[in-house]
Scaffold this motif. Structure first.
Motif, PDB file in Angstrom:
ATOM      1  N   ARG A   1     -14.621   5.839  11.791  1.00 10.80           N
ATOM      2  CA  ARG A   1     -13.735   5.468  12.519  1.00 10.80           C
ATOM      3  C   ARG A   1     -14.077   5.918  14.226  1.00 10.80           C
ATOM      4  O   ARG A   1     -13.826   5.195  15.213  1.00 10.80           O
ATOM      5  CB  ARG A   1     -12.270   5.661  12.378  1.00 10.80           C
TER       6      ARG A   1
ATOM      7  N   PHE B   1       3.225   0.101   2.888  1.00  9.72           N
ATOM      8  CA  PHE B   1       2.733  -0.791   4.197  1.00  9.72           C
ATOM      9  C   PHE B   1       2.695  -2.066   3.490  1.00  9.72           C
ATOM     10  O   PHE B   1       2.091  -2.214   2.210  1.00  9.72           O
ATOM     11  CB  PHE B   1       1.517  -0.342   4.549  1.00  9.72           C
TER      12      PHE B   1
ATOM     13  N   ARG C   1       1.139  11.616   2.279  1.00 14.43           N
ATOM     14  CA  ARG C   1       0.362  12.453   3.154  1.00 14.43           C
ATOM     15  C   ARG C   1       0.956  13.902   3.017  1.00 14.43           C
ATOM     16  O   ARG C   1       1.878  14.086   2.968  1.00 14.43           O
ATOM     17  CB  ARG C   1       0.801  11.970   4.764  1.00 14.43           C
TER      18      ARG C   1
ATOM     19  N   ASP D   1     -13.257   6.031   1.306  1.00 16.03           N
ATOM     20  CA  ASP D   1     -12.822   5.024   2.214  1.00 16.03           C
ATOM     21  C   ASP D   1     -11.241   4.943   2.315  1.00 16.03           C
ATOM     22  O   ASP D   1     -11.032   4.473   3.418  1.00 16.03           O
ATOM     23  CB  ASP D   1     -13.318   3.631   1.791  1.00 16.03           C
ATOM     24  N   GLY D   2     -10.638   5.440   1.459  1.00 16.20           N
ATOM     25  CA  GLY D   2      -9.289   5.282   1.435  1.00 16.20           C
ATOM     26  C   GLY D   2      -8.455   6.375   1.416  1.00 16.20           C
ATOM     27  O   GLY D   2      -7.116   6.663   1.040  1.00 16.20           O
ATOM     28  N   CYS D   3      -9.025   7.592   1.883  1.00 14.92           N
ATOM     29  CA  CYS D   3      -8.258   8.947   1.951  1.00 14.92           C
ATOM     30  C   CYS D   3      -8.997   9.680   3.132  1.00 14.92           C
ATOM     31  O   CYS D   3      -9.745   9.392   3.614  1.00 14.92           O
ATOM     32  CB  CYS D   3      -8.422   9.437   0.615  1.00 14.92           C
ATOM     33  N   ARG D   4      -8.066  10.658   3.515  1.00 18.57           N
ATOM     34  CA  ARG D   4      -8.687  11.699   4.339  1.00 18.57           C
ATOM     35  C   ARG D   4      -8.821  12.996   3.700  1.00 18.57           C
ATOM     36  O   ARG D   4      -8.066  13.404   2.975  1.00 18.57           O
ATOM     37  CB  ARG D   4      -7.674  11.944   5.436  1.00 18.57           C
TER      38      ARG D   4
ATOM     39  N   GLU E   1       0.895  -1.148  -0.035  1.00 21.69           N
ATOM     40  CA  GLU E   1      -0.096  -0.007  -0.117  1.00 21.69           C
ATOM     41  C   GLU E   1       0.893   1.246  -0.079  1.00 21.69           C
ATOM     42  O   GLU E   1       1.814   1.433   0.914  1.00 21.69           O
ATOM     43  CB  GLU E   1      -1.142   0.009   1.379  1.00 21.69           C
TER      44      GLU E   1
ATOM     45  N   ASP F   1      -1.080  -4.775   8.473  1.00 15.59           N
ATOM     46  CA  ASP F   1      -0.493  -4.073   7.431  1.00 15.59           C
ATOM     47  C   ASP F   1       0.890  -3.211   7.919  1.00 15.59           C
ATOM     48  O   ASP F   1       0.638  -1.865   8.136  1.00 15.59           O
ATOM     49  CB  ASP F   1      -1.331  -2.862   6.804  1.00 15.59           C
TER      50      ASP F   1
ATOM     51  N   ALA G   1      -1.833  12.772  10.175  1.00 13.56           N
ATOM     52  CA  ALA G   1      -3.050  12.386  10.989  1.00 13.56           C
ATOM     53  C   ALA G   1      -2.913  10.901  11.003  1.00 13.56           C
ATOM     54  O   ALA G   1      -1.899  10.392  10.830  1.00 13.56           O
ATOM     55  CB  ALA G   1      -4.201  12.551  10.014  1.00 13.56           C
ATOM     56  N   GLY G   2      -3.812  10.096  11.624  1.00 13.64           N
ATOM     57  CA  GLY G   2      -3.797   8.789  11.608  1.00 13.64           C
ATOM     58  C   GLY G   2      -2.620   8.022  12.350  1.00 13.64           C
ATOM     59  O   GLY G   2      -1.847   8.666  13.249  1.00 13.64           O
ATOM     60  N   SER G   3      -2.023   7.001  11.702  1.00 13.50           N
ATOM     61  CA  SER G   3      -0.988   6.283  12.093  1.00 13.50           C
ATOM     62  C   SER G   3       0.360   7.020  12.120  1.00 13.50           C
ATOM     63  O   SER G   3       1.096   6.835  13.005  1.00 13.50           O
ATOM     64  CB  SER G   3      -0.961   4.960  11.410  1.00 13.50           C
ATOM     65  N   LEU G   4       0.447   8.069  11.066  1.00 12.34           N
ATOM     66  CA  LEU G   4       1.688   8.801  11.399  1.00 12.34           C
ATOM     67  C   LEU G   4       1.819   9.774  12.693  1.00 12.34           C
ATOM     68  O   LEU G   4       2.735   9.727  13.242  1.00 12.34           O
ATOM     69  CB  LEU G   4       1.937   9.603  10.065  1.00 12.34           C
TER      70      LEU G   4
ATOM     71  N   VAL H   1       1.073   5.130   0.675  1.00 12.96           N
ATOM     72  CA  VAL H   1       0.406   6.266   1.238  1.00 12.96           C
ATOM     73  C   VAL H   1       1.085   7.439   1.112  1.00 12.96           C
ATOM     74  O   VAL H   1       2.365   7.530   1.635  1.00 12.96           O
ATOM     75  CB  VAL H   1       0.197   5.561   2.791  1.00 12.96           C
TER      76      VAL H   1
ATOM     77  N   ASP I   1      -4.430  12.699   3.060  1.00 12.02           N
ATOM     78  CA  ASP I   1      -3.523  11.624   2.974  1.00 12.02           C
ATOM     79  C   ASP I   1      -4.473  10.538   2.086  1.00 12.02           C
ATOM     80  O   ASP I   1      -5.695  10.825   1.975  1.00 12.02           O
ATOM     81  CB  ASP I   1      -2.919  10.838   4.131  1.00 12.02           C
ATOM     82  N   PHE I   2      -3.811   9.720   1.554  1.00 11.67           N
ATOM     83  CA  PHE I   2      -4.584   8.469   0.670  1.00 11.67           C
ATOM     84  C   PHE I   2      -3.661   7.433   0.541  1.00 11.67           C
ATOM     85  O   PHE I   2      -2.359   7.311   0.392  1.00 11.67           O
ATOM     86  CB  PHE I   2      -4.951   9.122  -0.714  1.00 11.67           C
TER      87      PHE I   2
HETATM   88  N1  UDP Z   1      -5.812   3.438   4.455  1.00 10.28           N
HETATM   89  C1  UDP Z   1      -6.382   2.440   3.422  1.00 10.28           C
HETATM   90  N2  UDP Z   1      -6.101   1.132   3.697  1.00 10.28           N
HETATM   91  C2  UDP Z   1      -5.544   0.563   4.746  1.00 10.28           C
HETATM   92  C3  UDP Z   1      -4.679   1.408   5.663  1.00 10.28           C
HETATM   93  C4  UDP Z   1      -4.633   2.993   5.348  1.00 10.28           C
HETATM   94  O1  UDP Z   1      -7.025   2.981   2.793  1.00 10.28           O
HETATM   95  O2  UDP Z   1      -5.382  -0.360   4.806  1.00 10.28           O
HETATM   96  C5  UDP Z   1      -5.799   4.927   4.004  1.00 10.28           C
HETATM   97  C6  UDP Z   1      -6.437   5.618   5.363  1.00 10.28           C
HETATM   98  O3  UDP Z   1      -7.852   5.811   5.000  1.00 10.28           O
HETATM   99  C7  UDP Z   1      -5.831   7.014   5.221  1.00 10.28           C
HETATM  100  C8  UDP Z   1      -4.249   6.808   4.840  1.00 10.28           C
HETATM  101  O4  UDP Z   1      -4.378   5.584   3.950  1.00 10.28           O
HETATM  102  O5  UDP Z   1      -6.432   7.645   4.214  1.00 10.28           O
HETATM  103  C9  UDP Z   1      -3.407   6.631   5.760  1.00 10.28           C
HETATM  104  O6  UDP Z   1      -3.666   5.679   6.820  1.00 10.28           O
HETATM  105  P1  UDP Z   1      -2.949   5.299   8.404  1.00 10.28           P
HETATM  106  O7  UDP Z   1      -1.794   4.775   8.006  1.00 10.28           O
HETATM  107  O8  UDP Z   1      -2.961   6.806   8.949  1.00 10.28           O
HETATM  108  O9  UDP Z   1      -3.876   4.413   8.881  1.00 10.28           O
HETATM  109  P2  UDP Z   1      -5.227   4.465   9.781  1.00 10.28           P
HETATM  110  O10 UDP Z   1      -4.791   5.315  11.010  1.00 10.28           O
HETATM  111  O11 UDP Z   1      -6.056   5.339   8.732  1.00 10.28           O
HETATM  112  O12 UDP Z   1      -5.438   3.030  10.028  1.00 10.28           O
END
Ligand code: UDP
Ligand code: ADP
Length: 240
Positions: A215, A121, A94, A196-199, A90, A129, A98-101, A92, A175-176
């Motif tokens: 979430r 990832f 940014r 579903d796959g971006c912010r 995957e 992941d 946000a999120g995991s970062l 990504v 991010d996406f």
């Molecule tokens: N994302 C996704 N599928 C995944 C993991 C992440 O579409 O399996 C997208 C998520 O929606 C966000 C970006 O990738 O827009 C970064 O995600 P992050 O690493 O911050 O993880 P999260 O906190 O969303 O699990």
């Protein structure tokens, strides 16, 4: 009508075989999942909206020269795509933290990232992941050096194209995630691009307009997706 063969059912889509061995049908479900599938709900009409949204974005990217798997939308919930040998990585990008970062590095949500970051990832639910680097990708043979370079180039190009597109709709592309695959020795953008796959944040209020609403139990998930689609001019199916 004969029963179709489902080749794979994932968290958000079902993948069907088509009449051509080189093409697949992606069926967009209403299922919405987060936290590695721990939280799952059905959100009425989400599948139709994401199919329409993805059609709009994939056609836009294709028009801008990005090689994508997208062939055409077939009906409200389904689209025909080129069958790819998916690369289990995957990609990504940014533009803001946000999120995991934010969690991993302790960076406050919303900090502008200049230049934008690119992370990889491994697509593996059982391992949650994990983040990987280009050295892992090469050593474990998930992609070649040339493919990694092409994924990097296309992902950054998509970021420039879509950041500008969303900015015109008063939205910040925070991010996406993108997935790529191979067909006939060439790299193509696969899977989907949808909220579903971006912010996506409203440019003025910074309100969340993406899956973070799900979430974080903020409510109005599908309503936010519809609002994003409306601002972009995505033709939506009639949903009540
Ligand atoms: N994302 C996704 N599928 C995944 C993991 C992440 O579409 O399996 C997208 C998520 O929606 C966000 C970006 O990738 O827009 C970064 O995600 P992050 O690493 O911050 O993880 P999260 O906190 O969303 O699990
Ligand atoms: P997940 O597998 O993460 O639960 P989905 O429910 O969206 O995700 O399932 C769709 C699956 O189809 C994903 O595993 C994705 O990698 C795969 N896929 C997407 N586009 C293609 C394609 N063009 N060819 C083959 N597989 C694809």
């Amino acid at each position: 009508m004969s029963e179709r063969t489902a080749l794979y059912e994932g968290k958000a889509k079902i993948v069907y075989a088509s009449e051509s061995p080189d093409e697949l049908v992606l069926h967009f479900k209403d299922d919405t999942s987060a936290f590695d599938g721990e939280k799952v709900e059905q959100l009425a009409h989400k599948g139709e909206i994401n199919n329409a949204f993805n059609t709009f974005i994939m056609e836009y990217l294709q028009g801008e020269g990005v090689p994508t798997h997208f062939i055409r939308r077939l009906n409200a919930r389904e689209s025909l795509v080129r069958r790819l040998e998916m690369i289990p990585v995957e990609c990504v990008v940014r533009n803001r933290a946000a999120g995991s970062l934010s969690k991993r590095l302790g960076i406050e949500e919303g900090r502008i990232l200049e230049p934008p970051t690119l992370e990889f990832f491994l697509k593996n639910d059982a391992l949650h992941d994990p983040m990987i680097n280009t050295s892992h990708i090469r050593t474990f043979g998930w992609a070649t050096t040339e493919e990694v370079e092409a994924m990097r180039r296309w992902t950054m190009r998509v970021n420039i194209l879509l950041s500008a597109l969303f900015a015109k709709a008063n939205l910040i592309l925070v991010d996406f995630k993108l997935e790529f695959g191979r067909f006939d020795g060439e790299l193509y953008l696969g899977d989907e691009f949808s909220p579903d796959g971006c912010r996506l944040w409203d440019a003025r209020s910074l309100e969340k307009m993406d899956k973070d609403r799900f979430r974080r139990n903020l409510g109005g998930v599908v309503e936010a997706y519809i609002e994003v689609a409306r601002r972009l001019g995505v033709p939506l199916p009639a949903v009540s």
